[in-house]
Design an enzyme around this catalytic site. Structure first.
Site, short mmCIF file in Angstrom:
data_model
loop_
_atom_site.label_atom_id
_atom_site.label_comp_id
_atom_site.label_asym_id
_atom_site.label_seq_id
_atom_site.Cartn_x
_atom_site.Cartn_y
_atom_site.Cartn_z
N LYS A 1 13.40 1.78 -10.94
CA LYS A 1 13.81 2.66 -9.85
C LYS A 1 15.34 2.76 -9.82
O LYS A 1 16.03 1.84 -10.26
CB LYS A 1 13.34 2.07 -8.51
CG LYS A 1 11.84 2.17 -8.27
CD LYS A 1 11.48 1.61 -6.91
CE LYS A 1 9.98 1.71 -6.66
NZ LYS A 1 9.51 3.11 -6.53
N ARG B 1 -1.64 1.63 -7.65
CA ARG B 1 -3.00 2.03 -8.02
C ARG B 1 -3.59 1.12 -9.08
O ARG B 1 -4.80 0.94 -9.14
CB ARG B 1 -2.98 3.51 -8.45
CG ARG B 1 -2.12 3.77 -9.64
CD ARG B 1 -1.75 5.24 -9.80
NE ARG B 1 -0.65 5.65 -8.91
CZ ARG B 1 -0.12 6.87 -8.86
NH1 ARG B 1 -0.59 7.83 -9.65
NH2 ARG B 1 0.88 7.16 -8.04
N1 BES Z 1 5.92 1.64 -3.80
C1 BES Z 1 6.14 2.91 -4.36
C2 BES Z 1 5.97 4.05 -3.36
C3 BES Z 1 7.05 4.19 -2.34
C4 BES Z 1 8.26 4.75 -2.65
C5 BES Z 1 6.79 3.85 -1.03
C6 BES Z 1 9.22 4.92 -1.69
C7 BES Z 1 7.75 4.03 -0.06
C8 BES Z 1 8.98 4.57 -0.40
C9 BES Z 1 5.17 3.15 -5.49
O1 BES Z 1 4.81 2.05 -6.24
C10 BES Z 1 5.84 4.11 -6.43
O2 BES Z 1 6.82 3.73 -7.01
N2 BES Z 1 5.30 5.31 -6.56
C11 BES Z 1 5.86 6.31 -7.38
C12 BES Z 1 4.74 6.99 -8.11
C13 BES Z 1 5.21 7.89 -9.21
C14 BES Z 1 5.80 7.08 -10.34
C15 BES Z 1 4.02 8.68 -9.70
C16 BES Z 1 6.61 7.29 -6.49
O3 BES Z 1 6.14 7.56 -5.37
O4 BES Z 1 7.67 7.75 -6.88
MN MN Z 2 6.19 1.67 -7.81
#
Ligand code: BES
Ligand code: MN
Ligand code: ZN
Length: 493
Positions: free
Chosen positions: A277, A351
């Protein structure tokens, strides 16, 4: 905690702090009229001054003449009937008054003020919950603890209702919900160097020891390997700290009765893994275990209320980190269900752990499975911080959960999981990919989970926007504990 409903004349009630909720205009209710009469028209005078015109505005008076209270606080609802969420702001304000350190005794007179279609029982529960919530203080990581800690004053909810038993039950329920919320908030707010998968497992053991009818079992990585949870284990590959599958069973119901299963995402820190990230705000990924925290919280409250129902809490607890051992984009893993997954993005890890937990849930032959997860940033884009995303393969279950959200002010909003979206998960090399082609990220994530939840009524709550607040007031909210508890209460009958 001493918080009780009393049928008493507010003018002659002895207390440190008398809080009175009342509308800015219109006729005074019986209770407000009694206060006004005893004080020689004090309330009418203040209302006339216009200082209480705005909803939430308040006036405090010390040693009000003619009343037995040492301090009188008038809180205004404005000139319109408050909505549920406006009412929640008002109870929040009253809660901070009756839990302020130094207030030894308090009385609250809601004066029959309530949102349309709500009654005194509902408002009593909301007020008690707000009072319980305002006791929360996270200062355990500061070198000096707060001196003026909030504490609930000996509080009386004054009304002319003779049915104090019903009101007291509502108050107890509100306080129990807050207790579960605060438990969840603490787990959420703890930093990821303390709140690891092992820490969560220890808290589960501690809770089971302290709670009648609650037992726990913790599966190790080795046991998960034996169960062929290849998807879950792929997420923990990059970290040095071990993953656990935490299982908590609450047996309040009849023996053998099908349980409700709650499955909570427990990523104690989500760096994204190799699909790392960006840096800004990454600290907030300590909250990526708030689904797990809400399962803890719901179980705490269910046990407190002695709900006659069986509940299984399943928490896949892992840390998602990059390293030389980490899972790489393009890697293909086999889930416990036998379905293979091409991991195109290691940041779509929630997931990957939930799917194996959902397969594991089958062995309990649950009457319903609800998973709770901070699953997608896209859900924050769609719904912001007001509603959790709801997805379900069962209309009755979805309707029940939506109703429970409305009832508690912990709302959810349903989104579709149509086959059209599911097709976005197509992979050239495995049964599915772990991310979809562009668009509808929250829906596609839910479709992914749905492929592992075909054997029971299932719902998924995406709490990415509701589980914590960012910015100056950064902190866990305790949502969706109220929604979950309401659902469990209704299932318990
Ligand atoms: N934990 C995150 C989702 C999230 C992001 C929750 C920001 C709250 C605030 C999750 O694991 C994630 O990183 N999801 C990605 C999915 C994408 C790679 C398809 C996302 O939401 O960017
Ligand atoms: Mn994630
Ligand atoms: Zn995540």
């Amino acid at each position: 905690m001493d918080f009780k409903a009393r049928s008493f004349d507010p003018a002659s009630f002895k207390t440190d702090c008398m809080v009175v909720l009342l509308p800015a205009s219109g006729n005074l209710s019986d209770m407000a009229a009694a206060l006004n009469r005893a004080s020689g028209g004090l309330i009418a005078t203040i209302l006339k001054s216009g200082e209480l015109a705005k909803s939430g505005s308040s006036v405090s008076l010390y040693a009000p003449t003619g009343l037995q209270a040492k301090k009188l606080v008038l809180v205004s609802t404005g000139d319109k009937t408050p909505t549920d969420s406006q009412f929640a702001k008002l109870t929040g304000k009253i809660a901070s008054l009756i839990t302020a350190s130094g207030t030894k005794s308090a009385a609250v007179c809601l004066n029959g003020v309530c949102p349309d279609n709500r009654d005194l029982v509902w408002t009593a529960q909301q007020l008690a919950r707000a009072a319980g919530e305002s006791l929360y203080l996270f200062d355990q990581c500061k070198s000096k603890q707060e001196q003026n800690r909030p504490a609930l004053a000996k509080t009386a909810l004054l009304s002319d209702s003779k049915d104090t038993a019903l009101l007291n039950a509502a108050i107890d329920k509100g306080l129990a919900v807050a207790k579960g919320m605060n438990y969840a908030r603490e787990l959420g707010d703890l930093p990821a160097n303390i709140c690891t998968p092992t820490y969560l497992a220890d808290r589960a053991r501690e809770l089971a020891t302290a709670t009648p009818k609650l037992t726990t079992k913790i599966l190790s990585e080795k046991q998960m390997e034996q169960l062929k949870m290849g998807s879950l284990l792929s997420v923990t590959a990059g970290t040095d700290i071990p993953a656990h599958l935490i299982i908590m069973e609450y047996k309040g119901g009849t023996r053998g009765a099908a349980p409700v299963a709650l499955v909570g995402k427990g990523v104690t820190f989500d760096s994204g893994g190799i699909s790392i990230k960006p840096g800004a705000g990454m600290d907030e990924m300590k909250y990526d275990m708030c689904g797990a925290a809400s399962v803890f919280g719901a179980l705490v409250t269910a046990a407190e209320l002695k709900l006659p129902i069986n509940i299984v809490g399943l928490i896949p607890a892992v840390e998602n980190m990059p390293s030389g051992k980490a899972t790489k984009p393009g890697d293909i893993v086999t889930s416990m269900s036998g379905q293979t997954i091409e991991i195109l993005n290691t940041d779509a890890e929630g997931r990957l752990i939930l799917c194996d937990a959902l397969t594991y849930a089958e062995r309990y032959k649950p009457r319903a499975v609800v998973d709770i997860a901070t699953l997608t940033g896209a859900c924050v884009v769609a719904l912001g911080s007001h509603a959790s995303g709801l997805f379900s393969n069962n209309d009755d279950l979805a309707t029940d959960l939506l109703t429970c959200g409305e009832e508690t002010g912990d709302r959810a909003w349903r989104l579709p999981i149509w086959d059209d979206y599911d097709q976005q998960l197509k992979s050239n090399f495995a049964d599915m990919a772990n991310i979809g082609s562009k668009g509808a990220g929250s829906v596609v994530a839910a479709c992914f989970l749905g492929r592992f939840a075909k054997k029971y009524p299932w719902a998924h709550l995406d709490i990415a926007g509701t589980a914590w607040n960012s910015g100056g007031q950064k902190g866990a909210t305790g949502r969706p504990v109220p929604l979950l508890v309401e659902y469990l209460c209704r299932q318990a009958g």
